[in-house]
Scaffold this motif. Structure first.
Motif, PDB file in Angstrom:
ATOM      1  N   VAL A  21      16.613  45.645  19.110  1.00 40.70           N
ATOM      2  CA  VAL A  21      15.209  44.413  19.638  1.00 40.70           C
ATOM      3  C   VAL A  21      14.960  43.352  19.329  1.00 40.70           C
ATOM      4  CG1 VAL A  21      12.692  43.851  19.078  1.00 40.70           C
ATOM      5  CG2 VAL A  21      13.360  45.969  19.465  1.00 40.70           C
ATOM      6  N   VAL A  22      16.116  42.410  18.002  1.00 39.06           N
ATOM      7  CA  VAL A  22      16.389  41.434  17.740  1.00 39.06           C
ATOM      8  C   VAL A  22      17.500  40.798  18.375  1.00 39.06           C
ATOM      9  CG1 VAL A  22      16.583  39.677  15.455  1.00 39.06           C
ATOM     10  CG2 VAL A  22      14.692  41.597  15.535  1.00 39.06           C
ATOM     11  N   GLU A  23      18.969  41.126  18.754  1.00 34.41           N
ATOM     12  CA  GLU A  23      20.707  39.999  18.791  1.00 34.41           C
ATOM     13  C   GLU A  23      19.736  40.451  20.251  1.00 34.41           C
ATOM     14  OE1 GLU A  23      22.006  43.874  18.090  1.00 34.41           O
ATOM     15  OE2 GLU A  23      22.956  43.480  16.078  1.00 34.41           O
ATOM     16  N   GLY A  24      20.310  39.086  19.938  1.00 34.87           N
ATOM     17  CA  GLY A  24      20.422  37.959  21.941  1.00 34.87           C
ATOM     18  C   GLY A  24      19.668  37.485  21.764  1.00 34.87           C
ATOM     19  N   LEU A  25      17.884  37.753  21.024  1.00 34.48           N
ATOM     20  CA  LEU A  25      16.839  37.398  21.408  1.00 34.48           C
ATOM     21  C   LEU A  25      16.870  35.266  20.755  1.00 34.48           C
ATOM     22  CD1 LEU A  25      13.933  39.727  21.507  1.00 34.48           C
ATOM     23  CD2 LEU A  25      14.899  38.578  23.422  1.00 34.48           C
ATOM     24  N   PRO A  26      16.569  34.780  21.986  1.00 41.88           N
ATOM     25  CA  PRO A  26      16.889  33.624  21.321  1.00 41.88           C
ATOM     26  C   PRO A  26      15.172  32.923  20.495  1.00 41.88           C
ATOM     27  CG  PRO A  26      16.121  33.329  23.452  1.00 41.88           C
ATOM     28  CD  PRO A  26      16.443  34.756  23.563  1.00 41.88           C
ATOM     29  N   ALA A  27      14.909  31.624  19.794  1.00 44.57           N
ATOM     30  CA  ALA A  27      13.880  31.689  19.203  1.00 44.57           C
ATOM     31  C   ALA A  27      12.214  32.021  19.549  1.00 44.57           C
ATOM     32  CB  ALA A  27      14.252  30.759  18.019  1.00 44.57           C
ATOM     33  N   GLU A  28      12.314  31.525  20.635  1.00 40.51           N
ATOM     34  CA  GLU A  28      11.513  31.303  21.797  1.00 40.51           C
ATOM     35  C   GLU A  28      11.041  32.231  21.495  1.00 40.51           C
ATOM     36  OE1 GLU A  28      11.439  30.049  26.311  1.00 40.51           O
ATOM     37  OE2 GLU A  28      11.762  28.845  25.122  1.00 40.51           O
ATOM     38  N   GLN A  29      11.877  33.831  22.255  1.00 41.23           N
ATOM     39  CA  GLN A  29      11.459  34.538  22.420  1.00 41.23           C
ATOM     40  C   GLN A  29      10.941  35.671  21.180  1.00 41.23           C
ATOM     41  OE1 GLN A  29      14.809  36.035  25.002  1.00 41.23           O
ATOM     42  NE2 GLN A  29      12.990  37.001  27.150  1.00 41.23           N
ATOM     43  N   LEU A  30      12.169  35.455  20.048  1.00 42.86           N
ATOM     44  CA  LEU A  30      11.305  36.476  18.858  1.00 42.86           C
ATOM     45  C   LEU A  30       9.380  35.678  18.196  1.00 42.86           C
ATOM     46  CD1 LEU A  30      14.302  35.787  17.044  1.00 42.86           C
ATOM     47  CD2 LEU A  30      13.796  38.227  18.148  1.00 42.86           C
TER      48      LEU A  30
END
Length: 169
Positions: A21-30
């Motif tokens: 879920v978390v890997e590869g997502l920028p802070a904006e999407q997290l």
């Protein structure tokens, strides 16, 4: 297979989902919320990690990684130090933000390692030990660990759903 091996495997499955879920997502999407009352991936992963940290550390007689590992300062949230997210309002949930996936995964992995180390050191008979007498019947260690697994899997699935929604926007 020992019961403790099954529990450790369950924690490993949570780890797989959280990393996917978390890997590869920028802070904006997290930190994105699909509506103002919805939980972000950051809140979901932070909360499932806080619950695991809180419940397993208490049952094991260990210090929480949140405090002992310096994660309170790294996250710098405007919440009480002992907050786990349980009972958070939408406003409170919105204050839980992360600058990166590395921050979320760093805390999660540290908690995961402590949890699995504890579980692998247990004998089957240890699972019958009562860890919480506030309930009727009292909660055993085995029931507490299964409860953590169930809660964490539910929130990891929710986070995966949110990621899917965000990727399809």
């Amino acid at each position: 297979m020992k019961a403790t091996d099954v529990i450790a495997d369950g924690f490993g499955r949570i780890r797989e989902i959280v990393h996917e879920v978390v890997e590869g997502l920028p802070a904006e999407q997290l930190n994105a919320r699909v509506d103002p009352a919805a939980n972000s991936i950051t809140w979901l992963v932070w909360h499932l990690t806080r619950i695991q940290d809180d419940h397993v550390a208490q049952a094991a007689g260990l210090e929480q990684v949140w405090q002992g590992g310096g994660w309170v300062a790294r996250f710098a949230l405007s919440l009480p130090t002992g907050s786990t997210g349980y009972g958070h309002t939408a406003r409170q949930a919105g204050t839980v933000r992360a600058d990166s996936g590395e921050l979320l995964l760093g805390y999660f992995d540290a908690v995961h390692e402590q949890s699995v180390r504890f579980v692998r050191g247990l004998a089957a008979a240890d699972l019958d030990r009562v860890v919480d007498e506030r309930w009727d019947p009292p909660v055993t260690l085995g029931v507490r660990l299964v409860s953590v697994l169930a809660d964490d899997l539910q929130h990891a699935g929710q986070a995966a759903f949110v990621r899917g929604l965000l990727e399809r926007r």
